[in-house]
Design an enzyme around this catalytic site. Sequence first.
Site, PDB file in Angstrom:
ATOM      1  N   ARG A 208       0.852  -1.205   0.000  1.00 35.46           N
ATOM      2  CA  ARG A 208       0.000   0.000   0.000  1.00 35.46           C
ATOM      3  C   ARG A 208       0.883   1.249   0.000  1.00 35.46           C
ATOM      4  O   ARG A 208       0.590   2.235  -0.688  1.00 35.46           O
ATOM      5  CB  ARG A 208      -0.949  -0.018   1.201  1.00 35.46           C
ATOM      6  CG  ARG A 208      -2.130  -0.970   1.009  1.00 35.46           C
ATOM      7  CD  ARG A 208      -3.168  -0.824   2.111  1.00 35.46           C
ATOM      8  NE  ARG A 208      -2.722  -1.375   3.376  1.00 35.46           N
ATOM      9  CZ  ARG A 208      -3.061  -2.583   3.837  1.00 35.46           C
ATOM     10  NH1 ARG A 208      -3.875  -3.365   3.146  1.00 35.46           N
ATOM     11  NH2 ARG A 208      -2.614  -3.021   4.991  1.00 35.46           N
ATOM     12  N   PHE A 224     -11.169  -4.903  -5.771  1.00 39.13           N
ATOM     13  CA  PHE A 224     -11.185  -5.771  -4.585  1.00 39.13           C
ATOM     14  C   PHE A 224     -10.665  -4.961  -3.390  1.00 39.13           C
ATOM     15  O   PHE A 224      -9.667  -5.316  -2.763  1.00 39.13           O
ATOM     16  CB  PHE A 224     -10.334  -7.036  -4.785  1.00 39.13           C
ATOM     17  CG  PHE A 224     -10.671  -7.830  -6.021  1.00 39.13           C
ATOM     18  CD1 PHE A 224     -11.666  -8.807  -5.988  1.00 39.13           C
ATOM     19  CD2 PHE A 224     -10.015  -7.587  -7.221  1.00 39.13           C
ATOM     20  CE1 PHE A 224     -11.966  -9.543  -7.133  1.00 39.13           C
ATOM     21  CE2 PHE A 224     -10.312  -8.317  -8.366  1.00 39.13           C
ATOM     22  CZ  PHE A 224     -11.295  -9.297  -8.327  1.00 39.13           C
ATOM     23  N   SER A 247     -17.368  -6.183  -3.589  1.00 35.67           N
ATOM     24  CA  SER A 247     -18.693  -6.808  -3.629  1.00 35.67           C
ATOM     25  C   SER A 247     -19.326  -6.961  -2.247  1.00 35.67           C
ATOM     26  O   SER A 247     -20.523  -7.179  -2.141  1.00 35.67           O
ATOM     27  CB  SER A 247     -18.613  -8.169  -4.316  1.00 35.67           C
ATOM     28  OG  SER A 247     -17.695  -8.995  -3.631  1.00 35.67           O
ATOM     29  N   ASN A 274     -19.367  -6.793  -8.653  1.00 32.32           N
ATOM     30  CA  ASN A 274     -18.421  -7.853  -8.918  1.00 32.32           C
ATOM     31  C   ASN A 274     -17.286  -7.225  -9.746  1.00 32.32           C
ATOM     32  O   ASN A 274     -17.537  -6.651 -10.807  1.00 32.32           O
ATOM     33  CB  ASN A 274     -19.137  -8.952  -9.710  1.00 32.32           C
ATOM     34  CG  ASN A 274     -18.212 -10.109 -10.027  1.00 32.32           C
ATOM     35  OD1 ASN A 274     -16.993  -9.965 -10.113  1.00 32.32           O
ATOM     36  ND2 ASN A 274     -18.816 -11.265 -10.203  1.00 32.32           N
ATOM     37  N   ALA A 275     -16.076  -7.332  -9.258  1.00 33.54           N
ATOM     38  CA  ALA A 275     -14.959  -6.656  -9.927  1.00 33.54           C
ATOM     39  C   ALA A 275     -14.744  -7.171 -11.354  1.00 33.54           C
ATOM     40  O   ALA A 275     -14.305  -6.412 -12.220  1.00 33.54           O
ATOM     41  CB  ALA A 275     -13.680  -6.824  -9.102  1.00 33.54           C
ATOM     42  N   ASP A 295      -6.203  -6.799  -6.122  1.00 33.26           N
ATOM     43  CA  ASP A 295      -5.878  -7.590  -4.920  1.00 33.26           C
ATOM     44  C   ASP A 295      -7.035  -8.530  -4.594  1.00 33.26           C
ATOM     45  O   ASP A 295      -7.724  -8.356  -3.588  1.00 33.26           O
ATOM     46  CB  ASP A 295      -5.594  -6.636  -3.747  1.00 33.26           C
ATOM     47  CG  ASP A 295      -5.110  -7.371  -2.509  1.00 33.26           C
ATOM     48  OD1 ASP A 295      -4.644  -8.527  -2.638  1.00 33.26           O
ATOM     49  OD2 ASP A 295      -5.207  -6.794  -1.408  1.00 33.26           O
ATOM     50  N   CYS A 335      -2.864 -14.256  -3.608  1.00 34.02           N
ATOM     51  CA  CYS A 335      -2.573 -14.779  -2.267  1.00 34.02           C
ATOM     52  C   CYS A 335      -2.965 -16.248  -2.176  1.00 34.02           C
ATOM     53  O   CYS A 335      -3.073 -16.798  -1.086  1.00 34.02           O
ATOM     54  CB  CYS A 335      -3.264 -13.951  -1.189  1.00 34.02           C
ATOM     55  SG  CYS A 335      -5.047 -13.894  -1.352  1.00 34.02           S
TER      56      CYS A 335
HETATM   57  N1  SAH Z   1      -6.865  -4.733  -0.955  1.00 35.99           N
HETATM   58  C1  SAH Z   1      -7.535  -4.957   0.304  1.00 35.99           C
HETATM   59  C2  SAH Z   1      -7.740  -6.418   0.604  1.00 35.99           C
HETATM   60  C3  SAH Z   1      -8.534  -7.160  -0.450  1.00 35.99           C
HETATM   61  S1  SAH Z   1      -9.114  -8.707   0.043  1.00 35.99           S
HETATM   62  C4  SAH Z   1      -6.786  -4.232   1.397  1.00 35.99           C
HETATM   63  O1  SAH Z   1      -5.684  -3.702   1.146  1.00 35.99           O
HETATM   64  O2  SAH Z   1      -7.283  -4.166   2.513  1.00 35.99           O
HETATM   65  C5  SAH Z   1     -10.145  -9.161  -1.275  1.00 35.99           C
HETATM   66  C6  SAH Z   1     -11.500  -8.476  -1.277  1.00 35.99           C
HETATM   67  O3  SAH Z   1     -12.183  -8.836  -2.473  1.00 35.99           O
HETATM   68  C7  SAH Z   1     -12.435  -8.871  -0.149  1.00 35.99           C
HETATM   69  O4  SAH Z   1     -12.834  -7.715   0.525  1.00 35.99           O
HETATM   70  C8  SAH Z   1     -13.643  -9.528  -0.824  1.00 35.99           C
HETATM   71  O5  SAH Z   1     -14.884  -9.186  -0.213  1.00 35.99           O
HETATM   72  C9  SAH Z   1     -13.569  -8.921  -2.202  1.00 35.99           C
HETATM   73  N2  SAH Z   1     -14.162  -9.703  -3.294  1.00 35.99           N
HETATM   74  C10 SAH Z   1     -14.167 -11.043  -3.447  1.00 35.99           C
HETATM   75  N3  SAH Z   1     -14.690 -11.377  -4.638  1.00 35.99           N
HETATM   76  C11 SAH Z   1     -15.017 -10.224  -5.262  1.00 35.99           C
HETATM   77  C12 SAH Z   1     -15.579  -9.906  -6.538  1.00 35.99           C
HETATM   78  N4  SAH Z   1     -15.883 -10.870  -7.420  1.00 35.99           N
HETATM   79  N5  SAH Z   1     -15.773  -8.611  -6.839  1.00 35.99           N
HETATM   80  C13 SAH Z   1     -15.440  -7.632  -5.969  1.00 35.99           C
HETATM   81  N6  SAH Z   1     -14.901  -7.862  -4.757  1.00 35.99           N
HETATM   82  C14 SAH Z   1     -14.688  -9.147  -4.400  1.00 35.99           C
END
Ligand code: SAH
Length: 391
Positions: A208, A224, A247, A274-275, A295, A335
């Site tokens: 970050r 995400f 999401s 949904n991303a 991420d 991850c």
């Molecule tokens: N970058 C963040 C951590 C991300 S963790 C940080 O620095 O804190 C991954 C995230 O993706 C989670 O919050 C989860 O709810 C979200 N997620 C999972 N599938 C998704 C999708 N299809 N579209 C959007 N978000 C999603």
Amino acid sequence: MERGVLRLKRGREKRARTHPWIFKGDVADVTDVAPGSAVTVVDAAGRFVGRGLYNPRPALCCRLLTWTDEPLDAAFLRRRLGQALALRARGRPGLPELGRLVWSDADGLPGLVVDRYGPVLVVQCLTLGMARRRPLVLDALGTLTSGLPVFDLDETAAARLEGFEPARGWARGAGPASVEVAEDGVRFRVTLGAGQKTGLYLDQRENRARARGLAAGREALDAFCYTGGFGCHALAGGARRAVLVESSPEALAAARENLALNGLTDRAEIVAANAFDELRRLERGGARFGLVVLDPPPFARNRTAVDAALRGYKEINLRAMRLLEPGGHLLTFSCSHHVTEALFEDVCRAAAADAGVRLRVLERLAQASDHPVLLTVPETRYLKGLLLEAA
Ligand code: SAH
């Protein structure tokens, strides 16, 4: 000395001398030993290998804590915890206010995670053996951290696998319902027991900061975004605007709160979606960003899911690459434990080829340094990332 003895099959001692995990398939026989108890691990000839905590229920039935012939008692746990904290305090006046203080196998304490969120500690026991020793762990932490209050936050899935009741709530006395912490000057509110992981994705801290340093004057996309970690840092680093995509409604509510807490709301656009869909939509609309962060959650939770995961990684990376303006930067992560660094790089290469985008690899990224990597335990290197620059 403990009575339980676990004898390895011939040849299995080599790995066990540097890797703490023993699977049922490695075991020749075990004396009658209560689940969660300590066992002495010996090779096929009966020679001492190490000592660990045993649980006949999961396939990963024993995790070694020591390769020295010593008891796994209160004094041992206290020593190990002291070493883990000393590692985090290295080169600074005291313990960090925010971060991982103990990380399971990487700290010689398999099944135990301790995170600090300012005035409180969050403790996770992930194995039956560690859950049984929680009172000893709490006593030692009490002494070593001059009594910071502890919130227990065991993972349901791990507890089910190991066969114990997950602890959730204040371990002793009560602390605040939520705390505010600062990560390199950016403020985050963490509600104890809510959200994912222990509250924040502490493993992305250094990445970050990297994103923040690339953000000035740019349009940023945080896909995400969870509670807005990268988005808040990008805006704090001077991004003109940031689009945050997520999401989970709870995560988005927290992201809104974090943006407000830092006075960044005006420059942020929150998209509940949904991303995968949103990336496609942005691409179709001809959007361009100077900074994109991908991420996603672990797409491959087991070995059989790897192929589907790779397709997922390729899809989002391909779209993200097409969204980059010339000279733009992409920070992309995986991850998934089952996706190796090489495999992830292959997928990104294939995505770039399909997207028709040429990219320079500026840096290979990993988890924050308070999640140490053990050379002989590749599972400890789980967060992989690339910092790419559009040529
Ligand atoms: N970058 C963040 C951590 C991300 S963790 C940080 O620095 O804190 C991954 C995230 O993706 C989670 O919050 C989860 O709810 C979200 N997620 C999972 N599938 C998704 C999708 N299809 N579209 C959007 N978000 C999603």
